[in-house]
Design a protein around this motif. Sequence first.
Motif, PDB file in Angstrom:
ATOM      1  N   ASP A  56      -4.589  -5.663  75.946  1.00  0.00           N
ATOM      2  CA  ASP A  56      -5.685  -6.072  75.263  1.00  0.00           C
ATOM      3  C   ASP A  56      -6.408  -4.775  74.309  1.00  0.00           C
ATOM      4  N   LYS A  58      -6.734  -1.861  75.494  1.00  0.00           N
ATOM      5  CA  LYS A  58      -7.446  -0.775  76.223  1.00  0.00           C
ATOM      6  C   LYS A  58      -6.591   0.528  76.579  1.00  0.00           C
ATOM      7  N   TYR A 221      -4.832  -5.183  86.263  1.00  0.00           N
ATOM      8  CA  TYR A 221      -3.392  -5.432  85.309  1.00  0.00           C
ATOM      9  C   TYR A 221      -2.316  -5.292  86.305  1.00  0.00           C
ATOM     10  N   ASN A 320      -4.506 -10.595  82.706  1.00  0.00           N
ATOM     11  CA  ASN A 320      -4.645  -9.060  82.201  1.00  0.00           C
ATOM     12  C   ASN A 320      -6.283  -9.254  82.192  1.00  0.00           C
ATOM     13  N   ASN A 321      -6.880  -8.317  83.074  1.00  0.00           N
ATOM     14  CA  ASN A 321      -8.441  -8.155  83.250  1.00  0.00           C
ATOM     15  C   ASN A 321      -9.131  -9.798  83.277  1.00  0.00           C
ATOM     16  N   THR A 323      -7.936 -12.596  82.204  1.00  0.00           N
ATOM     17  CA  THR A 323      -7.304 -13.526  81.051  1.00  0.00           C
ATOM     18  C   THR A 323      -5.878 -14.010  81.567  1.00  0.00           C
ATOM     19  N   GLY A 326      -0.801 -13.174  81.673  1.00  0.00           N
ATOM     20  CA  GLY A 326      -0.619 -11.938  81.513  1.00  0.00           C
ATOM     21  C   GLY A 326       0.098 -11.496  82.527  1.00  0.00           C
ATOM     22  N   THR A 520      -2.575 -13.689  72.240  1.00  0.00           N
ATOM     23  CA  THR A 520      -2.909 -13.946  73.586  1.00  0.00           C
ATOM     24  C   THR A 520      -4.468 -14.274  73.422  1.00  0.00           C
ATOM     25  N   SER A 521      -5.021 -14.052  72.188  1.00  0.00           N
ATOM     26  CA  SER A 521      -6.379 -14.614  71.822  1.00  0.00           C
ATOM     27  C   SER A 521      -6.425 -14.694  70.452  1.00  0.00           C
ATOM     28  N   THR A 525     -12.317 -13.096  67.142  1.00  0.00           N
ATOM     29  CA  THR A 525     -12.673 -14.023  67.837  1.00  0.00           C
ATOM     30  C   THR A 525     -13.927 -14.822  67.385  1.00  0.00           C
TER      31      THR A 525
END
Length: 593
Positions: A56, A58, A221, A320-321, A323, A326, A520-521, A525
């Motif tokens: 993501d 990070k 994660y 992943n966090n 989401t 992931g 993945t998004s 957004t």
Amino acid sequence: MMNMKSLRLFGLRKHFLVALVMAIIWVTPLSAVGAETISAKKFQLYATDGYMTLPDGKQLYIWGYSLKDEPGSATVPAPTLEVNEGDRVEITLTNIGPKKTGIKQLAHTIHFHGLDTDQLNDGVPHTSVAIQVGESFNYQFIAKKAGTYFYHCHVDTIEHLQMGMYGAFIVKAKNGINQAWTGGPSYDKDYVFLLNEIDPLWHQAVEEGKSYDRTDFHPRYWTINGKAYPDTEKDPTSFIEGKVGETVLIRIINSGYESHSFHMHGYHFQVIASDGRPLPEPLTKDTVLIGPGERYDLLVTFDQSGMFPFHSHNIVDNTNNGTYPGGLHTMIDVTENKADRSPMIMTIRLKTGRNSVTVNSESIQLANSPVAINGTTYVPFRFIGENLGAAVKWLPKEKSVIYTKDQTTIQLWLNLKQAKVNGRLISLPTPPKEIKGSVMVPLRFVANQLEAKLDKDSKTGEIIVTGKMSVASEPSQHSHDVGNSGDGATNNGTLGNGNNSAGTIDPGTSADLLTIDITTSFMPTKLTIKKGQTVKWVNKDTQIHTVYDLQDKFKSPNILPAGQFSYTFIETGTYTYYCSVHPSMVGEIIVTE
């Protein structure tokens, strides 16, 4: 009778003699005591800090091991070290400390998890040596048993391991042959899956020098070889590829603190070894539960083509966090065992000290002739790579050459007796050298890694290199002109079926076309546009996605990878949309006058 002073002197002499005898035993070649000489496989690692990037975006502060004597260059995981059964191994760890200021200057070690080393080389600081900043230690042992192992720091283990100080350690069968162990099952290729999990709050606390509760561990994660899905699909070490009929060995290592249930779609596999030792009988399974510190060797023969998931069946492991999808998820891509391109036999004849070489009977002049140094033949790096069908890249900053051919990637560094082959670090008998202004590489090592054979013509003294390459990658005339091809050391060197909707597919006609990338998004957004403008969604992921409006104003068909969908907004308002396949993916478009 001895007095106390004499006793102390006797004790010191005794310890000195024991240490001297042990040193003589270690450095004396085994051939001197009637055994075959064992050459040492040597590695150099540096303990420091650095950062890693999560899917993501990070940035995460880490500690780890590095190949570079450069603070801040740590990687997660550490380089995979590979040796052969029976090798004498020497690994020097130098603690160069962190690059980031305000971080404690901590000691580090290496513990070889699962290897039966002696106490001195076990890496546990209260029984072995704690390596302080500025110090080095040389770990030495014999790799007695072929198998799957890993290594990690054993100083304040709970923190140092979570911070990233771990890597895979692979002992292959004798002479490096593709057997699970010497005399064991054969395989075509193997993969190492090193599992771990990350609680970013721990890393943030360490980076900021704050205290934290070590009983409060909540990973966000989960990684394979330091990558979480979808990044696993972009990493050749974490994405399995093969052909029908091939047998693959998957070495799965749990270096983290949680258990994981790994499931393979499309095939059953055999569990053939556990914790570096063969099982009495193979177990046929499609799911294996692996606990912290455990290792399993899985053998699978591909009997059908297709794309199949290989992932953890612990639900949170696939996020992943928070989401989905992931984490511990990757794919197996198996193709039919048919040659896509006709193989071409390449025959290279060369001789040390002679600039003229022949490639398939065509005479070529090299800018620098092959040379022999202490029994090793060196050749220009680009010439040998390109003529054996590899893509060749020179990295001037690292002084490193990368060869890529089919599913093999090789990286060598100038003057460094270490090389990476498909992400694994192996020891070199001799390193690449700069000779008369050109980077030269050891011929036998590069040829062997590119699946070529070496012979010698006893009459002419020529070395004959025979390999295969595809016709499509036949070297160009430019690649023959090695003097101009970068051997100098200073060269910088489609949519699926779906329901109809108000949207249109790839119209490509609007001058006001705005684009949203689907990975993945939805990126971006949120988007604000004017009434009458057209938005285009482009699928840049490897999975199928859709674009569904929450109020059913528009609906896309399945958008395949590289496919796209467009919709023209003719009414003002706020539109919330989602992916029907991955409903946690949500986007918003605000339409104004």
